[in-house]
Enzyme design. Structure first.
Site, PDB file in Angstrom:
ATOM      1  N   HIS A 210       0.902  -1.194   0.218  1.00  0.00           N
ATOM      2  CA  HIS A 210      -0.143  -0.013   0.089  1.00  0.00           C
ATOM      3  C   HIS A 210       0.794   1.381   0.038  1.00  0.00           C
ATOM      4  O   HIS A 210       0.484   2.307  -0.505  1.00  0.00           O
ATOM      5  CB  HIS A 210      -0.929  -0.007   1.211  1.00  0.00           C
ATOM      6  N   ASP A 211       2.117   1.127   0.573  1.00  0.00           N
ATOM      7  CA  ASP A 211       2.865   2.439   0.674  1.00  0.00           C
ATOM      8  C   ASP A 211       3.953   2.553  -0.169  1.00  0.00           C
ATOM      9  O   ASP A 211       5.002   3.148   0.029  1.00  0.00           O
ATOM     10  CB  ASP A 211       3.225   2.543   2.277  1.00  0.00           C
ATOM     11  N   LYS A 214       5.836   5.544  -1.338  1.00  0.00           N
ATOM     12  CA  LYS A 214       6.888   6.182  -0.540  1.00  0.00           C
ATOM     13  C   LYS A 214       8.062   5.969  -0.856  1.00  0.00           C
ATOM     14  O   LYS A 214       9.251   6.598  -0.583  1.00  0.00           O
ATOM     15  CB  LYS A 214       6.737   5.516   1.012  1.00  0.00           C
ATOM     16  N   HIS A 239       2.223  10.001  -2.079  1.00  0.00           N
ATOM     17  CA  HIS A 239       2.578   8.568  -2.245  1.00  0.00           C
ATOM     18  C   HIS A 239       1.553   7.538  -2.672  1.00  0.00           C
ATOM     19  O   HIS A 239       1.936   6.660  -3.106  1.00  0.00           O
ATOM     20  CB  HIS A 239       3.109   8.095  -0.738  1.00  0.00           C
ATOM     21  N   HIS A 264      -6.143   4.321  -0.250  1.00  0.00           N
ATOM     22  CA  HIS A 264      -6.090   3.806   1.418  1.00  0.00           C
ATOM     23  C   HIS A 264      -6.190   5.009   2.562  1.00  0.00           C
ATOM     24  O   HIS A 264      -6.285   4.718   3.472  1.00  0.00           O
ATOM     25  CB  HIS A 264      -4.879   2.900   1.718  1.00  0.00           C
ATOM     26  N   HIS A 265      -5.980   6.283   1.963  1.00  0.00           N
ATOM     27  CA  HIS A 265      -5.988   7.425   2.790  1.00  0.00           C
ATOM     28  C   HIS A 265      -7.442   8.178   2.534  1.00  0.00           C
ATOM     29  O   HIS A 265      -7.513   9.415   2.952  1.00  0.00           O
ATOM     30  CB  HIS A 265      -4.933   8.347   2.610  1.00  0.00           C
ATOM     31  N   ASP A 293      -4.956   0.125   8.944  1.00  0.00           N
ATOM     32  CA  ASP A 293      -3.743   1.105   8.825  1.00  0.00           C
ATOM     33  C   ASP A 293      -3.763   2.046   9.900  1.00  0.00           C
ATOM     34  O   ASP A 293      -2.405   2.208  10.624  1.00  0.00           O
ATOM     35  CB  ASP A 293      -3.804   1.923   7.547  1.00  0.00           C
TER      36      ASP A 293
HETATM   37 FE   LIG Z   1      -0.181   5.396   3.100  1.00  0.00          FE
END
Ligand SMILES: [Fe+2]
Length: 350
Positions: A210-211, A214, A239, A264-265, A293
């Protein structure tokens, strides 16, 4: 001689493509429909000799649609092979009138071996003799080759995911352990809230990666111990979109998994990022993921703050029901919270 026709009804475009390629080599004509509306249009235009039907189609109960096909005179006698990742759905499909059930993932050659005799028994299509009918020994050999190809493909993807995950670890020591933890929490919560989503293997890889975006965030922002300035926060927020773009050309991730990475955010109340989606316009996988998360962010040591207790984190998630988080997902979270706590303790002990 009329070629045999197969109608594939599945929203998984990659699977439709695999089936089409395999069956066309055997002289079939293949129509693909990605939803029920397209399936109905195709059925109105031409009658297939067999239908391959995904029971987990979005927006409709697959069993209900199967029953409807059985009750409609034009389609009542056409052999139907149901496909799903769940044996339970398979049993329901057989009870509703499917001639056969194939559990996902499967090799298109297994499907070919299943469908060819069904069409013959039903007396549909003009079956040739000799070279037109697949020889059983050759078919078994083809199935074995297909199985090996499938296995190789899966291994190649697993390796790709592992490379990406370790690239993340090299940037930010905590991220890889965070990814593994949230993947186990998210999988358990999905089982509670929407088990059918787990039919899509990209979901779990989306949780894990998911990240991934980054990777493109400078260390000065990613590892900054203090509060981010507004421009730094905006950069950090990129990201989600960057991650989706990084993996846009990986076909097996390009479904629910990619949606988790991008969304996801997002927040239920519309105050998230990158698209400010709200409520059910946020992909369900991402709504589920957002809860775990946050749980892990609160209970894990981060550069910018010390962790809170598990109970305090749970209380905060319940407080955000209907604000930050989907209320149904929070209800599911409350129901399986003891299991999530067990997973948390296992990770601490590892
Ligand atoms: Fe994230």
């Amino acid at each position: 001689m009329r070629p045999r026709r197969l109608l594939v009804v599945d929203d998984d475009r990659l699977l439709c493509e695999l089936v089409r390629t395999t069956f066309e080599l055997e002289g079939y004509e293949v129509d693909s429909a990605y939803d029920v509306i397209e399936a109905e249009r195709s059925l109105a235009e031409s009658r297939p000799d067999a239908i391959l039907l995904d029971i987990g189609l979005p927006g409709i109960d697959g069993i209900f649609y199967l029953e409807r096909l059985r009750e409609t005179p034009q389609t009542s006698k056409i052999p139907i092979v149901a496909i799903s990742g769940s044996d339970e759905a398979g049993r329901a499909a057989r009870a509703a009138g499917a001639e056969a059930f194939l559990r996902k993932p499967f090799s298109p050659l297994e499907l070919l071996a299943l469908i060819t005799p069904l069409i013959r028994e039903a007396g549909f299509g003009t079956m040739g003799t000799g070279s037109d009918v697949v020889d059983a020994a050759n078919l078994n050999r083809l199935i074995e080759i297909g199985r090996r190809q499938h296995q190789l493909l899966n291994e190649a993807y697993a390796q790709t995911v592992a490379v990406l995950a370790s690239a993340l670890e090299s940037r930010d020591f905590g991220t890889s352990r965070h990814s593994r933890r949230v993947t186990s929490y998210a999988t358990r919560l999905t089982l509670e809230v929407a088990p059918r989503l787990l039919d899509d293997p990209s979901l779990e890889w989306g949780f894990l990666l998911h990240d991934v975006g980054k990777i493109a965030i400078p260390d000065g922002i990613l590892l900054k111990p203090g509060r981010l300035t507004p421009p730094e926060r905006r950069r950090m927020q990129e990201h989600a979109e960057l991650g989706e773009r990084l993996l846009a050309h990986v076909p097996l991730l390009n479904q629910e998994g990619a949606r988790v990475i991008r969304s996801h955010h997002e927040r239920w109340d519309g105050n998230g990022y990158p698209d400010r989606l709200s409520e059910e316009s946020i992909p369900l996988g991402a709504r589920i993921f957002a809860v775990v998360d946050a749980l892990d962010a609160m209970t894990d040591m981060r550069p910018y703050r010390t962790p809170v207790s598990w109970d305090a984190a749970v209380e905060e998630i319940l407080r955000c029901r209907g604000g930050h988080f989907d209320p149904d997902v929070v209800d599911g979270f409350e129901a399986c919270e003891p299991d999530l706590y067990s997973l948390h303790m296992q990770e601490l002990a590892a």
